[in-house]
Design a protein around this motif. Sequence first.
Motif, PDB file in Angstrom:
ATOM      1  N   ARG A 233       0.850  -1.192   0.000  1.00 29.04           N
ATOM      2  CA  ARG A 233       0.000   0.000   0.000  1.00 29.04           C
ATOM      3  C   ARG A 233       0.884   1.240   0.000  1.00 29.04           C
ATOM      4  O   ARG A 233       1.960   1.256   0.605  1.00 29.04           O
ATOM      5  CB  ARG A 233      -0.938  -0.003   1.203  1.00 29.04           C
ATOM      6  N   LEU A 234       0.381   2.275  -0.670  1.00 28.50           N
ATOM      7  CA  LEU A 234       1.179   3.480  -0.905  1.00 28.50           C
ATOM      8  C   LEU A 234       0.428   4.708  -0.412  1.00 28.50           C
ATOM      9  O   LEU A 234      -0.716   4.949  -0.797  1.00 28.50           O
ATOM     10  CB  LEU A 234       1.466   3.610  -2.404  1.00 28.50           C
ATOM     11  N   LYS A 235       1.077   5.501   0.451  1.00 30.38           N
ATOM     12  CA  LYS A 235       0.582   6.802   0.872  1.00 30.38           C
ATOM     13  C   LYS A 235       1.435   7.867   0.198  1.00 30.38           C
ATOM     14  O   LYS A 235       2.667   7.826   0.294  1.00 30.38           O
ATOM     15  CB  LYS A 235       0.676   6.948   2.390  1.00 30.38           C
ATOM     16  N   ILE A 236       0.797   8.816  -0.505  1.00 26.96           N
ATOM     17  CA  ILE A 236       1.532   9.840  -1.242  1.00 26.96           C
ATOM     18  C   ILE A 236       1.438  11.175  -0.518  1.00 26.96           C
ATOM     19  O   ILE A 236       0.347  11.620  -0.150  1.00 26.96           O
ATOM     20  CB  ILE A 236       1.006   9.974  -2.680  1.00 26.96           C
ATOM     21  N   SER A 237       2.590  11.795  -0.310  1.00 24.16           N
ATOM     22  CA  SER A 237       2.676  13.151   0.219  1.00 24.16           C
ATOM     23  C   SER A 237       3.303  14.028  -0.860  1.00 24.16           C
ATOM     24  O   SER A 237       4.422  13.766  -1.306  1.00 24.16           O
ATOM     25  CB  SER A 237       3.532  13.179   1.484  1.00 24.16           C
ATOM     26  N   ASN A 238       2.592  15.036  -1.312  1.00 25.55           N
ATOM     27  CA  ASN A 238       3.136  15.941  -2.318  1.00 25.55           C
ATOM     28  C   ASN A 238       4.180  16.843  -1.678  1.00 25.55           C
ATOM     29  O   ASN A 238       3.874  17.638  -0.780  1.00 25.55           O
ATOM     30  CB  ASN A 238       2.014  16.779  -2.937  1.00 25.55           C
ATOM     31  N   ALA A 239       5.425  16.707  -2.147  1.00 26.32           N
ATOM     32  CA  ALA A 239       6.555  17.432  -1.556  1.00 26.32           C
ATOM     33  C   ALA A 239       6.694  18.784  -2.243  1.00 26.32           C
ATOM     34  O   ALA A 239       7.569  18.992  -3.092  1.00 26.32           O
ATOM     35  CB  ALA A 239       7.834  16.611  -1.673  1.00 26.32           C
ATOM     36  N   LEU A 240       5.834  19.707  -1.880  1.00 24.30           N
ATOM     37  CA  LEU A 240       5.853  21.045  -2.457  1.00 24.30           C
ATOM     38  C   LEU A 240       6.990  21.847  -1.843  1.00 24.30           C
ATOM     39  O   LEU A 240       7.425  21.595  -0.720  1.00 24.30           O
ATOM     40  CB  LEU A 240       4.511  21.734  -2.194  1.00 24.30           C
ATOM     41  N   PHE A 241       7.468  22.861  -2.565  1.00 21.18           N
ATOM     42  CA  PHE A 241       8.583  23.648  -2.046  1.00 21.18           C
ATOM     43  C   PHE A 241       8.208  24.390  -0.763  1.00 21.18           C
ATOM     44  O   PHE A 241       9.051  24.644   0.090  1.00 21.18           O
ATOM     45  CB  PHE A 241       9.082  24.635  -3.105  1.00 21.18           C
ATOM     46  N   GLU A 242       6.928  24.720  -0.606  1.00 20.42           N
ATOM     47  CA  GLU A 242       6.516  25.408   0.627  1.00 20.42           C
ATOM     48  C   GLU A 242       6.286  24.435   1.773  1.00 20.42           C
ATOM     49  O   GLU A 242       6.020  24.838   2.902  1.00 20.42           O
ATOM     50  CB  GLU A 242       5.263  26.243   0.387  1.00 20.42           C
ATOM     51  N   GLY A 243       6.379  23.134   1.508  1.00 22.41           N
ATOM     52  CA  GLY A 243       6.222  22.133   2.545  1.00 22.41           C
ATOM     53  C   GLY A 243       5.428  20.937   2.061  1.00 22.41           C
ATOM     54  O   GLY A 243       4.531  21.069   1.232  1.00 22.41           O
ATOM     55  N   ALA A 244       5.770  19.743   2.567  1.00 27.16           N
ATOM     56  CA  ALA A 244       5.031  18.532   2.202  1.00 27.16           C
ATOM     57  C   ALA A 244       3.618  18.601   2.758  1.00 27.16           C
ATOM     58  O   ALA A 244       3.405  19.100   3.871  1.00 27.16           O
ATOM     59  CB  ALA A 244       5.750  17.303   2.741  1.00 27.16           C
ATOM     60  N   ASP A 245       2.644  18.093   1.994  1.00 30.87           N
ATOM     61  CA  ASP A 245       1.257  18.194   2.469  1.00 30.87           C
ATOM     62  C   ASP A 245       0.900  17.115   3.487  1.00 30.87           C
ATOM     63  O   ASP A 245      -0.177  17.158   4.079  1.00 30.87           O
ATOM     64  CB  ASP A 245       0.268  18.222   1.300  1.00 30.87           C
TER      65      ASP A 245
END
Length: 241
Positions: A50-62
């Motif tokens: 199973r995979l949990k995705i965190s979008n690693a945005l430059f302003e911070g991971a969500d």
Amino acid sequence: GARPKQNGKMLEADKFIITRNQSLEICLFFGLYTQWYKIEETMRGLPGSRLKISNALFEGADYLPTTKDDWLQYDVVILSDVNMESLKDVGDVVISRFVENGGGLLVLGGPNTFGQGNFAGSDISKMLPVKTLAQFDVRWEKKGAILNPVGKHKVLEGIDFSANPAAYWIHECTAKDGSEEVLRAGNRPFLVLGRHGKGKIAVIAGTPMGKGLPGQVEFWQWPQWQKLLGNIIKWLGEEER
């Protein structure tokens, strides 16, 4: 410049040991070039994962796990083309603690990570099995750097290199003492494995950039790529005996 001193007491009162879940649980920090690595497609080929995705945005991971209970959900963390600014100091500390206490970590290259991703001086960089430059560490391999195995390792079992998979942009790095260099791209380290505390780490220094030349195939388009990536993730998630 030097990174500010971090809070070494973070999570100290909430110590934990990573124990393997019945299914393979992955937390992926998704950077700009992540889609080319085909991680989601690879996970579909690993039954029960199973995979949990965190979008690693430059302003911070969500999404960033911070508590013991958060981290006990996962076996492996993947940082894919992730800049340290997206993790902040708290992410640097808790991911390092996750590995120290038995978690697996896979770090994938890209134009926004390692030297150009402000890794210098971070806790994560100190535990990686490679040394990278402080900045501008991505180098162009005009003729393509063909992947070639270095010795034998279980992550290479069943992998066929006859299609000449190649990297065209690669992070300039050297393997640290005590690490295991498993694949080279030309004469550069490509896949390096290491250990930190009770955990395991894999680094892929290639980047999914460039155009394949005649007689070669981009490593991320190579038919064996997902099998190799799956082998690496399974190795990282295995309990040591």
